[in-house]
Design a protein around this motif. Sequence first.
Motif, PDB file in Angstrom:
ATOM      1  N   UNK A 282       0.829  -1.210   0.000  1.00  0.00           N
ATOM      2  CA  UNK A 282       0.000   0.000   0.000  1.00  0.00           C
ATOM      3  C   UNK A 282       0.864   1.261   0.000  1.00  0.00           C
ATOM      4  N   UNK A 283       2.031   1.224   0.644  1.00  0.00           N
ATOM      5  CA  UNK A 283       2.858   2.426   0.642  1.00  0.00           C
ATOM      6  C   UNK A 283       3.435   2.692  -0.728  1.00  0.00           C
ATOM      7  N   UNK A 284       3.836   1.646  -1.447  1.00  0.00           N
ATOM      8  CA  UNK A 284       4.324   1.887  -2.808  1.00  0.00           C
ATOM      9  C   UNK A 284       3.199   2.414  -3.679  1.00  0.00           C
ATOM     10  N   UNK A 285       1.978   2.015  -3.350  1.00  0.00           N
ATOM     11  CA  UNK A 285       0.850   2.487  -4.160  1.00  0.00           C
ATOM     12  C   UNK A 285       0.608   3.972  -3.955  1.00  0.00           C
ATOM     13  N   UNK A 286       0.636   4.422  -2.698  1.00  0.00           N
ATOM     14  CA  UNK A 286       0.283   5.824  -2.471  1.00  0.00           C
ATOM     15  C   UNK A 286       1.478   6.750  -2.619  1.00  0.00           C
ATOM     16  N   UNK A 287       2.677   6.194  -2.730  1.00  0.00           N
ATOM     17  CA  UNK A 287       3.832   7.084  -2.806  1.00  0.00           C
ATOM     18  C   UNK A 287       3.875   7.825  -4.128  1.00  0.00           C
ATOM     19  N   UNK A 288       3.348   7.242  -5.183  1.00  0.00           N
ATOM     20  CA  UNK A 288       3.260   7.880  -6.492  1.00  0.00           C
ATOM     21  C   UNK A 288       4.636   8.223  -7.057  1.00  0.00           C
ATOM     22  N   UNK A 289       5.655   7.550  -6.585  1.00  0.00           N
ATOM     23  CA  UNK A 289       7.003   7.862  -7.049  1.00  0.00           C
ATOM     24  C   UNK A 289       7.747   6.542  -7.118  1.00  0.00           C
ATOM     25  N   UNK A 290       8.267   6.238  -8.282  1.00  0.00           N
ATOM     26  CA  UNK A 290       8.922   4.940  -8.426  1.00  0.00           C
ATOM     27  C   UNK A 290      10.271   4.913  -7.736  1.00  0.00           C
ATOM     28  N   UNK A 291      10.837   6.094  -7.397  1.00  0.00           N
ATOM     29  CA  UNK A 291      12.127   6.110  -6.723  1.00  0.00           C
ATOM     30  C   UNK A 291      12.000   5.945  -5.229  1.00  0.00           C
ATOM     31  N   UNK A 292      10.765   5.903  -4.723  1.00  0.00           N
ATOM     32  CA  UNK A 292      10.597   5.881  -3.265  1.00  0.00           C
ATOM     33  C   UNK A 292      11.091   4.554  -2.715  1.00  0.00           C
ATOM     34  N   UNK A 293      11.716   4.625  -1.547  1.00  0.00           N
ATOM     35  CA  UNK A 293      12.292   3.414  -0.945  1.00  0.00           C
ATOM     36  C   UNK A 293      11.551   3.085   0.341  1.00  0.00           C
ATOM     37  N   UNK A 294      11.287   1.819   0.494  1.00  0.00           N
ATOM     38  CA  UNK A 294      10.604   1.334   1.703  1.00  0.00           C
ATOM     39  C   UNK A 294      11.663   0.976   2.731  1.00  0.00           C
ATOM     40  N   UNK A 295      11.379   1.355   3.982  1.00  0.00           N
ATOM     41  CA  UNK A 295      12.284   0.949   5.069  1.00  0.00           C
ATOM     42  C   UNK A 295      11.428   0.332   6.161  1.00  0.00           C
ATOM     43  N   UNK A 428       6.937   7.794  17.288  1.00  0.00           N
ATOM     44  CA  UNK A 428       8.226   8.395  17.643  1.00  0.00           C
ATOM     45  C   UNK A 428       9.363   7.480  17.218  1.00  0.00           C
ATOM     46  N   UNK A 429       9.114   6.194  17.324  1.00  0.00           N
ATOM     47  CA  UNK A 429      10.132   5.259  16.842  1.00  0.00           C
ATOM     48  C   UNK A 429      10.375   5.441  15.360  1.00  0.00           C
ATOM     49  N   UNK A 430       9.293   5.692  14.629  1.00  0.00           N
ATOM     50  CA  UNK A 430       9.421   5.922  13.192  1.00  0.00           C
ATOM     51  C   UNK A 430      10.245   7.187  12.924  1.00  0.00           C
ATOM     52  N   UNK A 431       9.956   8.236  13.688  1.00  0.00           N
ATOM     53  CA  UNK A 431      10.663   9.500  13.457  1.00  0.00           C
ATOM     54  C   UNK A 431      12.144   9.320  13.741  1.00  0.00           C
ATOM     55  N   UNK A 432      12.436   8.600  14.798  1.00  0.00           N
ATOM     56  CA  UNK A 432      13.841   8.414  15.126  1.00  0.00           C
ATOM     57  C   UNK A 432      14.520   7.548  14.080  1.00  0.00           C
ATOM     58  N   UNK A 433      13.781   6.604  13.517  1.00  0.00           N
ATOM     59  CA  UNK A 433      14.351   5.813  12.426  1.00  0.00           C
ATOM     60  C   UNK A 433      14.608   6.675  11.216  1.00  0.00           C
ATOM     61  N   UNK A 434      13.692   7.597  10.941  1.00  0.00           N
ATOM     62  CA  UNK A 434      13.862   8.505   9.800  1.00  0.00           C
ATOM     63  C   UNK A 434      15.059   9.418   9.996  1.00  0.00           C
ATOM     64  N   UNK A 435      15.335   9.705  11.266  1.00  0.00           N
ATOM     65  CA  UNK A 435      16.395  10.655  11.547  1.00  0.00           C
ATOM     66  C   UNK A 435      17.742  10.151  11.049  1.00  0.00           C
ATOM     67  N   UNK A 438      17.764  11.427   7.608  1.00  0.00           N
ATOM     68  CA  UNK A 438      17.580  12.875   7.520  1.00  0.00           C
ATOM     69  C   UNK A 438      17.964  13.470   8.853  1.00  0.00           C
ATOM     70  N   UNK A 439      19.217  13.792   9.057  1.00  0.00           N
ATOM     71  CA  UNK A 439      19.654  14.268  10.379  1.00  0.00           C
ATOM     72  C   UNK A 439      19.017  15.586  10.794  1.00  0.00           C
ATOM     73  N   UNK A 440      18.460  16.322   9.830  1.00  0.00           N
ATOM     74  CA  UNK A 440      17.886  17.624  10.186  1.00  0.00           C
ATOM     75  C   UNK A 440      16.675  17.442  11.088  1.00  0.00           C
ATOM     76  N   UNK A 441      16.103  16.249  11.115  1.00  0.00           N
ATOM     77  CA  UNK A 441      14.914  16.020  11.952  1.00  0.00           C
ATOM     78  C   UNK A 441      15.215  16.202  13.425  1.00  0.00           C
ATOM     79  N   UNK A 442      16.468  16.049  13.781  1.00  0.00           N
ATOM     80  CA  UNK A 442      16.805  16.229  15.186  1.00  0.00           C
ATOM     81  C   UNK A 442      16.605  17.652  15.662  1.00  0.00           C
ATOM     82  N   UNK A 443      16.737  18.609  14.723  1.00  0.00           N
ATOM     83  CA  UNK A 443      16.584  20.005  15.153  1.00  0.00           C
ATOM     84  C   UNK A 443      15.174  20.520  14.958  1.00  0.00           C
ATOM     85  N   UNK A 444      14.369  19.823  14.158  1.00  0.00           N
ATOM     86  CA  UNK A 444      13.031  20.339  13.854  1.00  0.00           C
ATOM     87  C   UNK A 444      12.066  19.822  14.913  1.00  0.00           C
ATOM     88  N   UNK A 445      11.267  20.699  15.494  1.00  0.00           N
ATOM     89  CA  UNK A 445      10.273  20.219  16.472  1.00  0.00           C
ATOM     90  C   UNK A 445       9.176  19.423  15.761  1.00  0.00           C
TER      91      UNK A 445
END
Lengths: 489, 306
Positions: A282-295, A428-435, A438-445
Amino acid sequence: MSQSDYHMHYIITNYFEVYFLGSFQYICNSSAVVCDVIIMNAPRQLLRIQCIGCIARILGKPVQRVILPTGAHLQTPGSQHNYGQLLRPFHCSAVCSTSRPSRTQLEKTVEDETLNKDKSLVTHDDLFERAARDSKTKADFNRVVDVFSKKDIRRRGHVEFIYAALKKMPEFGVERDITVYNKLLDVFPKEVFMPRNFIQRMFNHYPRQQECGVQLLEQMENYGIMPNVETKVLLAQIFGEKSHPMRKYQRIMYWFPKFKHANPFPVPHVLPSDPVELARFSLTRIADDLDAKITIYQYPSTDITETGEEVMRPHIVGIQSPNQRSLLAKHNPCRPVFVEGPFPLWLRKTCVHYYLLRADPVPSEEKVEEEFDPEMMGPEQSLFYPQRLDLDLERDMGDDFRFDVDDVEEGPVYAMCMAGQADQVTLSQWISGLQETCPILGQIPTVFRLDSGPRELQTTSDAQQTPEQEVETDQITEEEPLHSQRVKQ
Amino acid sequence: MAVSKTTLKTLFGVYGVIHRQTLLLPSTLRCSVILSSRSIYERDYRRPGQPPDTRWPWQKIQFDFSKGVEGIKKHIGLLKDEFVQRWTGPEGRPLIDHMLEQTRVQWEFRGPESLSQWVVSSDQEIGGRSEAYIKLGKNNTTCMLYGTLCSTPPRDGETRYSGYCTLRSKQPLASFDRKKYYDWSSFNTLHMRIRGDGRPWMVNMSAETFFSHQRDDIYSYFLYTRGGPYWQDVKIPFSKFFLSSRGRIQDDQHVLWLDKVKSIGFTLGDKADGPFQLEIDFIGLCSDLAHTEEFAYELYKRNPEV
């Protein structure tokens, strides 16, 4: 075929029907004649084959190679799987077997009912209920249909039985099975309902049976099941070529193939049962971008803590495309990002929920214009592989295919995820995984805007959200040390 | 007649008066009865299982003076517009625009008054349990159609299937409630910007017909939504629309004629019980020069008579 031929033909058929009814099936089965052209003109050919088979038996000659007047070739006994039952005799059904197995409980019930008609009322629904009390399977359904067919050679009450069976099919789980529909269609006595003269053809011969046939096909159409050649032959044998059920069959066969592949985002009938695989699909379906990567940040697992409690860890599957990553990298750290959800996504009959990481749209005064780097275009750049191309070669000079509509202002979406549980801890676990990417997530509230029920995708925050935000800004200071802790881990 | 029928209607605020065939009425009464007549097909929907409305025409009159005055003002304003707009071009747009345009935005949702052009209905009309509502999205820029579907049929003995909802545009009306049609003959594709939740919808268009047998003729095609947070641009050429009547696809197909289109509608009936939502940004038309197909389905007679 001329009139006299037809009459002769008819008399022969009737003659054989009267005298050979019992052993007809035996004869036809043993000859096992298969006709290639049977599909074209089913009823006529069937009658002829039966006649020829019988005549051959009478004369004592084996039916080896008989050439019919129309040029149809009858082959030597060979495969007979589908077509074996085409040689069913007049009025008799294919399941009429010569051997008599021991009488089952169901058959006894049915016989009791016929004998003691005035004493009790057993509806056709009850037959199905009695057949399978604990588990309802296809075999049970078939058994009930067999018992009904064997009970009476004239199949009294077959219309009511077929209506009851159609209603019971979803309970037995056989509503998507074409063989079961063909078996049910087999309950109709053959060739009785075919019109024999022009008056019968004019006046909707046997309207109740035709309506029943149409309802059977309509149930097939509702479930999206394609009928097969066996259905067509059965319909031709029962109702004739120009009957309402045959017309409905022709309409199904015309329109279904046209629309079968009309969906540009097809969903398979059988969805993956594993939640991680379903989330991936379902995530590949809604991503609408063939370059998107699943983690996959976390697989579903059950942990037992020291105190003996079971802790269920839900699955967390996320997706992000390089475009989204670059957008996130350009995000202004002073503005918060929002984790929104859950939003519904329907895949046929199942509804899954996904969460978004997005930001509010940047107001126009703060928008930074991307500077056009003059080094990207210039004499040193290649003309054949330019980095940036500003030509719109598909359009003519006077063509303008833009719509005179203001674009809907919406904030960018940075990532999407699907999680087993809809609580802040999991996300929150997802956000930390994303970090990690994307290290900038650590500074963004990060602000969590989770709702218990599904709701619309928001564009900008409005007045109702500000008190919620104020509550959550207090949590932001808690979020930041949480994030940095996780990064350290 | 000195006064037209719709003026009379607006003056007295009469809606839904039904003409009954009574030949013995005196001539004056007969005048007013004939003035406010709706044919048997245009009457209000009768829910299956309910008794028909057998009131006399005079029992249905409702007097409301203020509504009548507002109505008069509105219709005379529209009439004046019609006379004045002709000088600039068709429907007030300059003639050069009408001739040269290749795209047109027919419906966009930029304010609360845009919702009044649409009618939402669900199977509650026939006694079902689905709900459908329409509201403006955030920032008043989109239209949000949401609700819940429930496919248990109502227990009225007649209905067998249930569980649908529709969003249909109202027929455009000129002054004094005269019917007006859209003229889309210079376009050949319908372009919509929508955001659904993965459910398969159906787009229905109805055109003006001449015979009363064609009353329920609807040209439909499927609208498959992808779901997700991104907007979806859907382009459906008009040659793909097939003809159906009362929900049954017809044997004799013909192409949708674009010069007199009455309304467009979206319907959902995918037998999946649960909540649904569809967001529409705008509905426009464009002329795709690369699309030369006139009709996607065969025109020959497929079911010759017995």
